[in-house]
Design an enzyme around this catalytic site. Structure first.
Site, mmCIF file in Angstrom:
data_model
loop_
_atom_site.group_PDB
_atom_site.id
_atom_site.type_symbol
_atom_site.label_atom_id
_atom_site.label_comp_id
_atom_site.label_asym_id
_atom_site.label_seq_id
_atom_site.Cartn_x
_atom_site.Cartn_y
_atom_site.Cartn_z
ATOM 1 N N ASP A 56 6.029 5.148 -4.996
ATOM 2 C CA ASP A 56 6.213 5.202 -3.540
ATOM 3 C C ASP A 56 7.699 5.182 -3.177
ATOM 4 O O ASP A 56 8.127 5.866 -2.247
ATOM 5 C CB ASP A 56 5.514 4.020 -2.873
ATOM 6 C CG ASP A 56 4.042 3.944 -3.228
ATOM 7 O OD1 ASP A 56 3.408 5.010 -3.327
ATOM 8 O OD2 ASP A 56 3.537 2.831 -3.424
ATOM 9 N N TYR B 239 -9.530 -3.849 -7.465
ATOM 10 C CA TYR B 239 -9.651 -3.612 -6.029
ATOM 11 C C TYR B 239 -10.810 -4.397 -5.423
ATOM 12 O O TYR B 239 -11.880 -4.523 -6.026
ATOM 13 C CB TYR B 239 -9.889 -2.122 -5.745
ATOM 14 C CG TYR B 239 -8.728 -1.225 -6.077
ATOM 15 C CD1 TYR B 239 -7.459 -1.470 -5.560
ATOM 16 C CD2 TYR B 239 -8.906 -0.103 -6.886
ATOM 17 C CE1 TYR B 239 -6.394 -0.634 -5.857
ATOM 18 C CE2 TYR B 239 -7.849 0.746 -7.176
ATOM 19 C CZ TYR B 239 -6.595 0.472 -6.667
ATOM 20 O OH TYR B 239 -5.549 1.297 -6.959
ATOM 21 N N GLY C 118 0.851 -1.185 0.000
ATOM 22 C CA GLY C 118 0.000 0.000 0.000
ATOM 23 C C GLY C 118 0.885 1.232 0.000
ATOM 24 O O GLY C 118 1.966 1.234 0.601
ATOM 25 N N GLY D 182 4.634 0.171 -6.754
ATOM 26 C CA GLY D 182 5.438 0.776 -5.703
ATOM 27 C C GLY D 182 6.561 1.657 -6.224
ATOM 28 O O GLY D 182 7.331 2.220 -5.433
#
Length: 342
Positions: free
Chosen positions: A283, A104, A34, A280
C-alpha cells in the site's frame, strides 16, 4: 491538484505483542488498517488532498476508526455510517524462518453488507482527480463488486484516473471468482499495480524462470508480465513489486514500472530490508506511485520514489506509513545510511 479518493474496508488490527504466537498471547495490540485507507494516509502525509470512502458503524468503535484517519489529515467526510460491526484481522508477526499469519474476522462488517444506494459517486468524486481501489475490496462479496463497478464507471465518466492494486487474497475468494470480477473491473483501470504472485493468481500470467520462494527474480520475465497485462486491459502503466524473501526478517525489495506510451521498462534500485512490520508495504508503494505520477515525476523517478516509500514502511509498526516526503526523497536520492538526524 484535485482530490485523491480511495475506497475499501477499514479494519481493526489485533496483534500479539512482540513476536508472540496467537496461542501464547494473553493480550493484543489494537490499531486500525486496510489497503486503501493505508494509501490515503500515505498521500495525506505527503501533503496531498486524500479522501477515504467506506461504510462504518455509528458506534464508538466505528468512530475510533474514523478518528484514526482524521489524525493524519485524511478527509473522512464521505464515509457512510451504518451497519453493525467493524471488520477485524488478527496478525501474527513472523520471525526468522517462521512466516507471518493473518486471520480474518470480517464477515457481516458494515462495508461487506453495504449496498450501491449507500454511495453517491457523483458527489464523492466532486473535485477528484484520482480514484484508487484494490482487489481486496470486491473480494468482500458480489454486492461490493457492484459498488466498485459503479465507482469505476462514475470516475471514468468524469475523466478521473483509476488505479488498482490486484492484491489477491485467497482467504476471501477463489481464483475463478477473482478472475471474473477483476477482468470486469480492470477494463476501467489506467494504472495497474501487481506483485510476483497476483498476476499469476488472478489472470494466470506468470514470469518465466522465477522462483518467489527461492528469491530468484528474472527481470525479462516481469517485462513480459507487464506487457501482457497492459495488452489485455489497455492499462497506461503497470507497476510490479518484486520481493525476494530470504526470511521473515530479511527481504530484497524493488519494483518495475512499465509505461506503455513510451515503451519504457524502468527497474528501481533494490533495498535489502530488515523488517519491523511488512503489513502495508504494498500500500505504501501504491501511495508513493500515485504521488509520483500526480506530481509529474518521470518513469524512473516515479518507481524510485514508490520503492523508497515502501522500503521505509517496512521499518514502521502498524498499517499506516508514518514517513515524511523529505524522508522518502532522501532515501530515493541515495541516502540509506540510517544515520541519526540532529
Amino acid at each position: 491538484m484535485g482530490k485523491i479518493v480511495t475506497f475499501g474496508e477499514l479494519m481493526i488490527r489485533l496483534q500479539p505483542y512482540n513476536y508472540e504466537r496467537f496461542v501464547q498471547a494473553d493480550h493484543l495490540e489494537f490499531s486500525f488498517g486496510g489497503g486503501e485507507a493505508n494509501v490515503a494516509v500515505s498521500l495525506a502525509n505527503y501533503g496531498l488532498d486524500a479522501a477515504f470512502v467506506t461504510k462504518l458503524p455509528a458506534h464508538a468503535i466505528g468512530q475510533a476508526a474514523v478518528n484514526s484517519l482524521r489524525r493524519y489529515g485524511v478527509d473522512t467526510s464521505k464515509i457512510v455510517r451504518g451497519g453493525d460491526r467493524v471488520g477485524i484481522y488478527f496478525n501474527e508477526k513472523g520471525a526468522s524462518q517462521r512466516g507471518s499469519v493473518c486471520i480474518y474476522d470480517r464477515a457481516h462488517s458494515a462495508i461487506q453488507e453495504a449496498q450501491s444506494a449507500d454511495f453517491d459517486w457523483d458527489k464523492i468524486f466532486e473535485d477528484a482527480e484520482w480514484f484508487h481501489f484494490t482487489g481486496i475490496t470486491p473480494a468482500l462479496g458480489p454486492n461490493v463488486v457492484d459498488i466498485c463497478r459503479e465507482a469505476c464507471k462514475a470516475a471514468k465518466a468524469k475523466g478521473i484516473k483509476i488505479s488498482c492494486d490486484l492484491n489477491y487474497r485467497g482467504k476471501l475468494w477463489t481464483r475463478d471468482q477473482a478472475r471474473a470480477a477483476m477482468t470486469d473491473l480492470c477494463q476501467y483501470v489506467d494504472v495497474c499495480i501487481s506483485n510476483e504472485e497476483d498476476a499469476k493468481d488472478v489472470f494466470g500470467i506468470e514470469a518465466e524462470a522465477t522462483d518467489i520462494y527461492a528469491g530468484e527474480i528474472n527481470r525479462e520475465g516481469y517485462k513480459s508480465v507487464a506487457k501482457q497485462l497492459a495488452d489485455r486491459f489497455g492499462f497506461e502503466k503497470v507497476a510490479i513489486t518484486l520481493r525476494e524473501s530470504h526470511s521473515a526478517f530479511d527481504n530484497g525489495w524493488s519494483a518495475m514500472l512499465y509505461d506503455v506510451k513510451s515503451g519504457e521498462y524502468c527497474f528501481s534500485k533494490k533495498y535489502e530490508l530488515h523488517i519491523i512490520d511488512r503489513v502495508g508495504g504494498g500500500d505504501s508503494f501504491g501511495g508513493g506511485l500515485i504521488y509520483s505520477l500526480l506530481t509529474g515525476k518521470d518513469t524512473q523517478a516515479a518507481v524510485e520514489f514508490a520503492v523508497a516509500a515502501s522500503a521505509l514502511k517496512h521499518s514502521v509498526e502498524g498499517d499506516y506509513n508514518m514517513v515524511t516526503l523529505a524522508e522518502v526523497e532522501k532515501l530515493a536520492g541515495g541516502d540509506g545510511s540510517g544515520r541519526i538526524q540532529r
